[in-house]
Motif scaffolding. Structure first.
Motif, PDB file in Angstrom:
ATOM      1  N   THR A 114      79.854  35.372  63.907  1.00  0.00           N
ATOM      2  CA  THR A 114      80.603  35.725  62.839  1.00  0.00           C
ATOM      3  C   THR A 114      81.211  34.205  62.181  1.00  0.00           C
ATOM      4  O   THR A 114      81.359  33.407  63.074  1.00  0.00           O
ATOM      5  N   LEU A 116      83.307  32.217  59.315  1.00  0.00           N
ATOM      6  CA  LEU A 116      84.225  32.429  58.330  1.00  0.00           C
ATOM      7  C   LEU A 116      84.640  30.802  57.767  1.00  0.00           C
ATOM      8  O   LEU A 116      85.025  29.977  58.333  1.00  0.00           O
ATOM      9  N   ARG A 120      87.293  30.438  52.170  1.00  0.00           N
ATOM     10  CA  ARG A 120      87.884  31.979  52.288  1.00  0.00           C
ATOM     11  C   ARG A 120      89.067  32.401  53.296  1.00  0.00           C
ATOM     12  O   ARG A 120      89.509  33.312  53.336  1.00  0.00           O
ATOM     13  N   PHE A 143      92.461  35.886  58.790  1.00  0.00           N
ATOM     14  CA  PHE A 143      92.006  36.753  57.742  1.00  0.00           C
ATOM     15  C   PHE A 143      91.629  36.087  56.352  1.00  0.00           C
ATOM     16  O   PHE A 143      91.963  34.773  56.034  1.00  0.00           O
ATOM     17  N   SER A 144      90.335  36.774  55.751  1.00  0.00           N
ATOM     18  CA  SER A 144      89.971  36.016  54.455  1.00  0.00           C
ATOM     19  C   SER A 144      90.423  36.783  53.272  1.00  0.00           C
ATOM     20  O   SER A 144      90.977  37.688  53.531  1.00  0.00           O
ATOM     21  N   SER A 147      90.022  40.762  52.432  1.00  0.00           N
ATOM     22  CA  SER A 147      89.873  41.685  53.313  1.00  0.00           C
ATOM     23  C   SER A 147      91.417  42.067  54.264  1.00  0.00           C
ATOM     24  O   SER A 147      92.103  41.088  54.189  1.00  0.00           O
ATOM     25  N   GLU A 151      89.127  39.043  60.196  1.00  0.00           N
ATOM     26  CA  GLU A 151      87.675  38.578  59.934  1.00  0.00           C
ATOM     27  C   GLU A 151      87.283  37.929  61.558  1.00  0.00           C
ATOM     28  O   GLU A 151      86.148  38.367  61.851  1.00  0.00           O
TER      29      GLU A 151
END
Length: 190
Positions: A114, A116, A120, A143-144, A147, A151
């Motif tokens: 993943t 990120l 974001r 956290f993005s 969402s 994330e």
């Protein structure tokens, strides 16, 4: 600090595929031995509680002894393989910080990476449960925008490293500056 597309020079020059850096080539940092120990402790505590509960339930229901022995043996085998699997998962969990993003790699059979991007990232939180506290670990959640769930969720970071990583993310993503700006706006509105 407001950004405007007019103030930024956008470069639309294509990048050749041979110059792309695959995620697999980005060096990852595994979580420490304390995380693996914590996962083992969690697994053992869960296994013991489940075995005691299952034994108590079968004895309470007055099931035949041979059935109880067979069921507990089968449950033991399932728990042993489940604990081995969790231990392997804990050893495979790794992360990396680049100049542009936070990466998380996990999985044994199904590998998941993943990414990120800092652009974001909206919120970073640290938490610590009782078992994490015992092992000197913390959990970092990122956290993005748009969402409602984390994330990236990294369990088992060393306490000091987790604090440094959180501060790095806050400063380098502008979250801290946005928070100060929002606090200043609230104070002006009062």
């Amino acid at each position: 600090m407001s950004h405007s597309i007019e103030n930024e020079k956008l470069d639309h020059t294509p990048i050749e595929p041979h110059s792309w850096l695959p995620m697999e080539q980005i060096p990852l940092e595994p979580l420490g031995d304390n995380y693996v120990k914590m996962v083992l402790a969690e697994s053992l505590l869960f296994s013991v509680a489940l075995m005691i509960g299952a034994t108590g339930a079968m004895v309470f229901l007055q099931l035949p002894k041979l059935f109880i022995i067979g069921m507990l043996s089968a449950l033991s085998i399932v728990l042993v393989f489940g604990n081995i699997f969790r231990n392997l998962q804990a050893k495979r969990l790794a992360y990396a910080i680049t100049s542009q993003e936070l990466l998380l790699a996990q999985g044994i059979f199904w590998h998941k990476r993943t990414s990120l991007p800092f652009t974001r990232l909206q919120h970073v939180s640290l938490s610590q449960g009782p078992l994490e506290k015992f092992f000197g670990l913390k959990r970092l959640k990122c956290f993005s925008a748009g969402s409602g769930v984390a994330e990236i969720d990294i369990r088992g970071l060393d306490e000091i490293k987790a604090e440094h990583l959180r501060q790095h993310l806050l400063v380098n993503t502008g979250i801290e500056a946005r928070q100060h700006q929002a606090d200043g706006q609230e104070n002006q509105d009062v």
